[in-house]
Design a protein around this motif. Structure first.
Motif, PDB file in Angstrom:
ATOM      1  N   THR A 250       0.859  -1.184   0.000  1.00 17.59           N
ATOM      2  CA  THR A 250       0.000   0.000   0.000  1.00 17.59           C
ATOM      3  C   THR A 250       0.895   1.233   0.000  1.00 17.59           C
ATOM      4  O   THR A 250       1.829   1.317   0.801  1.00 17.59           O
ATOM      5  CB  THR A 250      -0.914   0.014   1.245  1.00 17.59           C
ATOM      6  OG1 THR A 250      -1.704  -1.171   1.248  1.00 17.59           O
ATOM      7  CG2 THR A 250      -1.819   1.219   1.243  1.00 17.59           C
TER       8      THR A 250
ATOM      9  N   SER B  63       0.921   5.773  -0.924  1.00 17.79           N
ATOM     10  CA  SER B  63       0.138   6.989  -1.132  1.00 17.79           C
ATOM     11  C   SER B  63       0.983   8.027  -1.839  1.00 17.79           C
ATOM     12  O   SER B  63       2.206   8.029  -1.710  1.00 17.79           O
ATOM     13  CB  SER B  63      -0.353   7.556   0.200  1.00 17.79           C
ATOM     14  OG  SER B  63      -1.247   6.661   0.822  1.00 17.79           O
ATOM     15  N   GLY B  64       0.319   8.903  -2.580  1.00 14.68           N
ATOM     16  CA  GLY B  64       1.028   9.979  -3.247  1.00 14.68           C
ATOM     17  C   GLY B  64       0.075  10.862  -4.023  1.00 14.68           C
ATOM     18  O   GLY B  64      -1.113  10.586  -4.126  1.00 14.68           O
ATOM     19  N   GLU B  65       0.623  11.918  -4.561  1.00 18.80           N
ATOM     20  CA  GLU B  65      -0.142  12.896  -5.328  1.00 18.80           C
ATOM     21  C   GLU B  65       0.171  12.751  -6.816  1.00 18.80           C
ATOM     22  O   GLU B  65       1.229  12.230  -7.177  1.00 18.80           O
ATOM     23  CB  GLU B  65       0.214  14.312  -4.866  1.00 18.80           C
ATOM     24  CG  GLU B  65      -0.157  14.603  -3.418  1.00 18.80           C
ATOM     25  CD  GLU B  65      -1.653  14.515  -3.162  1.00 18.80           C
ATOM     26  OE1 GLU B  65      -2.441  14.924  -4.040  1.00 18.80           O
ATOM     27  OE2 GLU B  65      -2.038  14.029  -2.080  1.00 18.80           O
TER      28      GLU B  65
ATOM     29  N   GLN C  12       3.752  12.507  -8.666  1.00 12.20           N
ATOM     30  CA  GLN C  12       4.734  11.986  -7.716  1.00 12.20           C
ATOM     31  C   GLN C  12       5.100  10.545  -8.073  1.00 12.20           C
ATOM     32  O   GLN C  12       4.240   9.759  -8.460  1.00 12.20           O
ATOM     33  CB  GLN C  12       4.168  12.042  -6.305  1.00 12.20           C
ATOM     34  CG  GLN C  12       5.136  11.623  -5.220  1.00 12.20           C
ATOM     35  CD  GLN C  12       4.511  11.737  -3.830  1.00 12.20           C
ATOM     36  OE1 GLN C  12       3.357  12.104  -3.669  1.00 12.20           O
ATOM     37  NE2 GLN C  12       5.302  11.411  -2.816  1.00 12.20           N
TER      38      GLN C  12
ATOM     39  N   THR D 176      -1.816   4.916 -12.708  1.00 11.64           N
ATOM     40  CA  THR D 176      -0.374   4.892 -12.489  1.00 11.64           C
ATOM     41  C   THR D 176       0.329   4.401 -13.747  1.00 11.64           C
ATOM     42  O   THR D 176      -0.295   3.805 -14.626  1.00 11.64           O
ATOM     43  CB  THR D 176       0.024   3.956 -11.327  1.00 11.64           C
ATOM     44  OG1 THR D 176      -0.240   2.592 -11.688  1.00 11.64           O
ATOM     45  CG2 THR D 176      -0.722   4.296 -10.059  1.00 11.64           C
TER      46      THR D 176
ATOM     47  N   ILE E  46       2.318   8.347 -10.147  1.00  7.97           N
ATOM     48  CA  ILE E  46       0.876   8.511  -9.985  1.00  7.97           C
ATOM     49  C   ILE E  46       0.431   9.606 -10.950  1.00  7.97           C
ATOM     50  O   ILE E  46       0.868  10.747 -10.833  1.00  7.97           O
ATOM     51  CB  ILE E  46       0.518   8.863  -8.531  1.00  7.97           C
ATOM     52  CG1 ILE E  46       0.986   7.739  -7.606  1.00  7.97           C
ATOM     53  CG2 ILE E  46      -0.976   9.130  -8.385  1.00  7.97           C
ATOM     54  CD1 ILE E  46       0.911   8.065  -6.135  1.00  7.97           C
TER      55      ILE E  46
ATOM     56  N   LYS F 188      -5.145  10.832  -9.104  1.00 10.75           N
ATOM     57  CA  LYS F 188      -5.430  10.406  -7.738  1.00 10.75           C
ATOM     58  C   LYS F 188      -6.791   9.707  -7.715  1.00 10.75           C
ATOM     59  O   LYS F 188      -7.829  10.339  -7.821  1.00 10.75           O
ATOM     60  CB  LYS F 188      -5.407  11.574  -6.765  1.00 10.75           C
ATOM     61  CG  LYS F 188      -5.472  11.118  -5.328  1.00 10.75           C
ATOM     62  CD  LYS F 188      -5.026  12.181  -4.378  1.00 10.75           C
ATOM     63  CE  LYS F 188      -4.960  11.609  -2.971  1.00 10.75           C
ATOM     64  NZ  LYS F 188      -4.322  12.539  -2.063  1.00 10.75           N
TER      65      LYS F 188
ATOM     66  N   PRO G  59      -8.875   7.146  -5.319  1.00 14.27           N
ATOM     67  CA  PRO G  59      -8.894   6.459  -4.025  1.00 14.27           C
ATOM     68  C   PRO G  59      -8.993   4.944  -4.227  1.00 14.27           C
ATOM     69  O   PRO G  59      -9.765   4.465  -5.054  1.00 14.27           O
ATOM     70  CB  PRO G  59     -10.141   7.005  -3.336  1.00 14.27           C
ATOM     71  CG  PRO G  59     -10.417   8.303  -4.021  1.00 14.27           C
ATOM     72  CD  PRO G  59      -9.953   8.118  -5.441  1.00 14.27           C
ATOM     73  N   ASN G  60      -8.199   4.221  -3.484  1.00 20.62           N
ATOM     74  CA  ASN G  60      -8.193   2.755  -3.516  1.00 20.62           C
ATOM     75  C   ASN G  60      -7.877   2.174  -4.894  1.00 20.62           C
ATOM     76  O   ASN G  60      -8.364   1.100  -5.236  1.00 20.62           O
ATOM     77  CB  ASN G  60      -9.512   2.180  -3.004  1.00 20.62           C
ATOM     78  CG  ASN G  60      -9.702   2.434  -1.529  1.00 20.62           C
ATOM     79  OD1 ASN G  60      -8.770   2.299  -0.751  1.00 20.62           O
ATOM     80  ND2 ASN G  60     -10.902   2.814  -1.153  1.00 20.62           N
TER      81      ASN G  60
ATOM     82  N   VAL H 284      -2.983   2.001  -4.195  1.00 18.69           N
ATOM     83  CA  VAL H 284      -2.469   3.368  -4.202  1.00 18.69           C
ATOM     84  C   VAL H 284      -3.553   4.280  -3.655  1.00 18.69           C
ATOM     85  O   VAL H 284      -4.711   4.207  -4.073  1.00 18.69           O
ATOM     86  CB  VAL H 284      -2.060   3.799  -5.631  1.00 18.69           C
ATOM     87  CG1 VAL H 284      -1.604   5.246  -5.645  1.00 18.69           C
ATOM     88  CG2 VAL H 284      -0.962   2.893  -6.162  1.00 18.69           C
ATOM     89  N   ASN H 285      -3.180   5.126  -2.715  1.00 18.19           N
ATOM     90  CA  ASN H 285      -4.076   6.089  -2.076  1.00 18.19           C
ATOM     91  C   ASN H 285      -5.297   5.422  -1.448  1.00 18.19           C
ATOM     92  O   ASN H 285      -6.438   5.648  -1.866  1.00 18.19           O
ATOM     93  CB  ASN H 285      -4.492   7.184  -3.055  1.00 18.19           C
ATOM     94  CG  ASN H 285      -3.315   8.056  -3.412  1.00 18.19           C
ATOM     95  OD1 ASN H 285      -2.507   8.388  -2.560  1.00 18.19           O
ATOM     96  ND2 ASN H 285      -3.190   8.410  -4.678  1.00 18.19           N
TER      97      ASN H 285
END
Length: 176
Positions: free
Chosen positions: A16, A18-20, A23, A59, A108, A111, A113-114, A143-144
Protein backbone atom coordinates in the motif's frame (compact mmCIF):
# COMPACT_ATOMS: atom_id res chain seq x y z
CA UNK A 1 10.32 -28.97 -10.39
CA UNK A 2 9.56 -29.77 -6.78
CA UNK A 3 12.06 -31.48 -4.56
CA UNK A 4 10.93 -35.01 -3.67
CA UNK A 5 7.45 -34.43 -5.17
CA UNK A 6 6.16 -32.78 -1.99
CA UNK A 7 3.52 -30.06 -2.08
CA UNK A 8 4.48 -26.52 -1.24
CA UNK A 9 2.67 -23.33 -0.32
CA UNK A 10 3.48 -20.19 -2.30
CA UNK A 11 2.29 -16.91 -0.71
CA UNK A 12 2.22 -13.38 -2.13
CA UNK A 13 2.58 -10.19 -0.06
CA UNK A 14 1.16 -6.97 -1.50
CA UNK A 15 1.75 -3.30 -0.74
CA UNK A 16 0.00 0.00 0.00
CA UNK A 17 1.39 3.41 -0.99
CA UNK A 18 0.14 6.99 -1.13
CA UNK A 19 1.03 9.98 -3.25
CA UNK A 20 -0.14 12.90 -5.33
CA UNK A 21 -0.44 13.18 -9.14
CA UNK A 22 3.00 13.62 -10.68
CA UNK A 23 4.73 11.99 -7.72
CA UNK A 24 6.84 8.84 -8.11
CA UNK A 25 6.65 6.23 -5.35
CA UNK A 26 7.98 2.72 -4.89
CA UNK A 27 6.36 -0.42 -3.58
CA UNK A 28 7.75 -3.84 -2.77
CA UNK A 29 6.05 -7.14 -3.57
CA UNK A 30 7.22 -10.43 -2.10
CA UNK A 31 6.74 -14.06 -3.07
CA UNK A 32 7.35 -16.60 -0.27
CA UNK A 33 7.74 -20.37 -0.25
CA UNK A 34 6.13 -21.55 2.99
CA UNK A 35 7.24 -25.12 2.24
CA UNK A 36 7.61 -27.89 2.86
CA UNK A 37 9.14 -28.52 -0.60
CA UNK A 38 11.96 -26.58 -2.23
CA UNK A 39 11.47 -25.33 -5.77
CA UNK A 40 14.23 -26.55 -8.06
CA UNK A 41 15.43 -24.83 -11.22
CA UNK A 42 13.89 -26.22 -14.39
CA UNK A 43 15.90 -27.74 -17.23
CA UNK A 44 16.44 -24.38 -18.94
CA UNK A 45 18.08 -23.11 -15.75
CA UNK A 46 15.30 -20.80 -14.59
CA UNK A 47 12.86 -21.05 -11.73
CA UNK A 48 9.61 -22.63 -12.94
CA UNK A 49 7.38 -19.83 -11.67
CA UNK A 50 7.18 -16.08 -11.84
CA UNK A 51 5.44 -13.24 -10.04
CA UNK A 52 2.97 -11.21 -12.12
CA UNK A 53 2.25 -7.56 -11.19
CA UNK A 54 -0.62 -5.56 -12.70
CA UNK A 55 -0.29 -1.85 -11.96
CA UNK A 56 -3.21 0.07 -10.41
CA UNK A 57 -5.25 2.38 -12.66
CA UNK A 58 -4.03 5.97 -12.73
CA UNK A 59 -0.37 4.89 -12.49
CA UNK A 60 2.43 4.11 -14.89
CA UNK A 61 5.74 2.35 -14.53
CA UNK A 62 8.70 4.50 -13.46
CA UNK A 63 11.31 1.80 -12.74
CA UNK A 64 11.73 -1.98 -12.82
CA UNK A 65 14.25 -3.88 -10.71
CA UNK A 66 16.63 -6.52 -12.01
CA UNK A 67 14.69 -9.74 -12.56
CA UNK A 68 11.54 -8.00 -13.81
CA UNK A 69 10.36 -7.11 -17.31
CA UNK A 70 7.30 -5.95 -19.19
CA UNK A 71 4.78 -8.54 -20.26
CA UNK A 72 2.13 -8.05 -22.91
CA UNK A 73 0.23 -11.27 -22.32
CA UNK A 74 1.05 -12.09 -18.72
CA UNK A 75 4.01 -14.25 -19.77
CA UNK A 76 7.64 -13.10 -19.89
CA UNK A 77 8.75 -11.62 -23.16
CA UNK A 78 8.05 -7.93 -23.71
CA UNK A 79 10.80 -5.35 -23.33
CA UNK A 80 11.06 -3.34 -20.09
CA UNK A 81 9.71 0.19 -20.08
CA UNK A 82 7.04 -0.45 -22.72
CA UNK A 83 4.32 1.03 -20.51
CA UNK A 84 2.35 -2.21 -20.59
CA UNK A 85 0.11 -2.82 -17.56
CA UNK A 86 1.57 -6.23 -16.64
CA UNK A 87 5.08 -6.95 -15.43
CA UNK A 88 6.71 -10.23 -14.48
CA UNK A 89 9.43 -10.83 -11.93
CA UNK A 90 11.35 -14.10 -11.72
CA UNK A 91 13.02 -15.01 -8.41
CA UNK A 92 16.45 -16.60 -8.66
CA UNK A 93 15.84 -19.13 -5.86
CA UNK A 94 12.81 -20.05 -3.78
CA UNK A 95 13.78 -22.64 -1.17
CA UNK A 96 11.38 -23.76 1.53
CA UNK A 97 11.11 -20.89 4.02
CA UNK A 98 12.68 -18.49 1.52
CA UNK A 99 11.36 -15.40 -0.20
CA UNK A 100 12.15 -12.99 -3.00
CA UNK A 101 11.19 -9.30 -3.05
CA UNK A 102 11.00 -6.84 -5.92
CA UNK A 103 10.70 -3.05 -5.60
CA UNK A 104 8.92 -1.34 -8.50
CA UNK A 105 8.63 2.39 -9.07
CA UNK A 106 5.43 3.99 -10.33
CA UNK A 107 4.33 7.50 -11.18
CA UNK A 108 0.88 8.51 -9.98
CA UNK A 109 -0.89 10.21 -12.90
CA UNK A 110 -4.33 10.49 -11.37
CA UNK A 111 -5.43 10.41 -7.74
CA UNK A 112 -7.93 7.55 -7.55
CA UNK A 113 -8.89 6.46 -4.03
CA UNK A 114 -8.19 2.76 -3.52
CA UNK A 115 -6.66 2.30 -6.99
CA UNK A 116 -5.92 -1.43 -6.92
CA UNK A 117 -3.54 -3.54 -8.95
CA UNK A 118 -3.23 -7.32 -8.78
CA UNK A 119 -0.27 -9.48 -7.82
CA UNK A 120 -0.23 -13.24 -8.35
CA UNK A 121 2.06 -15.93 -9.67
CA UNK A 122 2.12 -18.32 -12.59
CA UNK A 123 3.67 -21.76 -12.71
CA UNK A 124 5.64 -22.82 -15.77
CA UNK A 125 6.81 -26.40 -16.34
CA UNK A 126 6.21 -27.79 -12.85
CA UNK A 127 4.39 -30.96 -13.87
CA UNK A 128 2.62 -32.22 -10.75
CA UNK A 129 2.83 -28.90 -8.84
CA UNK A 130 0.14 -28.47 -6.19
CA UNK A 131 -0.09 -25.38 -4.01
CA UNK A 132 -1.12 -26.42 -0.50
CA UNK A 133 -3.00 -23.14 0.16
CA UNK A 134 -4.49 -21.28 -2.82
CA UNK A 135 -6.03 -18.61 -0.51
CA UNK A 136 -2.71 -16.73 -0.20
CA UNK A 137 -1.76 -16.83 -3.89
CA UNK A 138 -2.99 -13.31 -4.72
CA UNK A 139 -2.42 -9.92 -3.20
CA UNK A 140 -3.02 -6.29 -4.12
CA UNK A 141 -1.01 -3.14 -4.56
CA UNK A 142 -3.22 -0.27 -3.41
CA UNK A 143 -2.47 3.37 -4.20
CA UNK A 144 -4.08 6.09 -2.08
CA UNK A 145 -6.18 3.97 0.27
CA UNK A 146 -9.36 5.71 1.41
CA UNK A 147 -9.02 7.03 4.94
CA UNK A 148 -11.07 5.29 7.56
CA UNK A 149 -11.43 6.92 10.93
CA UNK A 150 -10.19 4.61 13.65
CA UNK A 151 -12.57 3.41 16.31
CA UNK A 152 -11.24 4.79 19.55
CA UNK A 153 -12.51 4.66 23.07
CA UNK A 154 -15.60 2.83 24.23
CA UNK A 155 -18.78 2.44 22.23
CA UNK A 156 -21.41 4.54 24.00
CA UNK A 157 -24.46 4.10 21.81
CA UNK A 158 -26.40 2.40 24.60
CA UNK A 159 -25.62 5.29 26.97
CA UNK A 160 -26.90 7.81 24.41
CA UNK A 161 -30.05 5.73 23.85
CA UNK A 162 -30.65 5.59 27.62
CA UNK A 163 -30.18 9.36 27.91
CA UNK A 164 -32.65 9.99 25.07
CA UNK A 165 -35.21 7.69 26.71
CA UNK A 166 -34.83 9.55 30.01
CA UNK A 167 -35.36 12.93 28.31
CA UNK A 168 -38.47 11.64 26.52
CA UNK A 169 -39.87 10.18 29.76
CA UNK A 170 -39.25 13.50 31.55
CA UNK A 171 -40.98 15.43 28.76
CA UNK A 172 -43.97 13.06 28.91
CA UNK A 173 -44.31 13.55 32.67
CA UNK A 174 -44.22 17.34 32.32
CA UNK A 175 -47.07 17.25 29.81
CA UNK A 176 -49.30 15.37 32.30
Amino acid sequence: HLASGSPTDIAIDGATVSGEPGQSVTFTVTIRNLGPANLILNRSGGLPLYLRVELPPGTELASLPVGCRGSETGHPGAAPGTGLPDYTCVPEVLASGGSASFTLGITINEKIPNATGRIDYEVVDLGDFADANRANDRAAVIVNPAAHLPVTGQRIGWIAAGGAATVLAGAALMVW
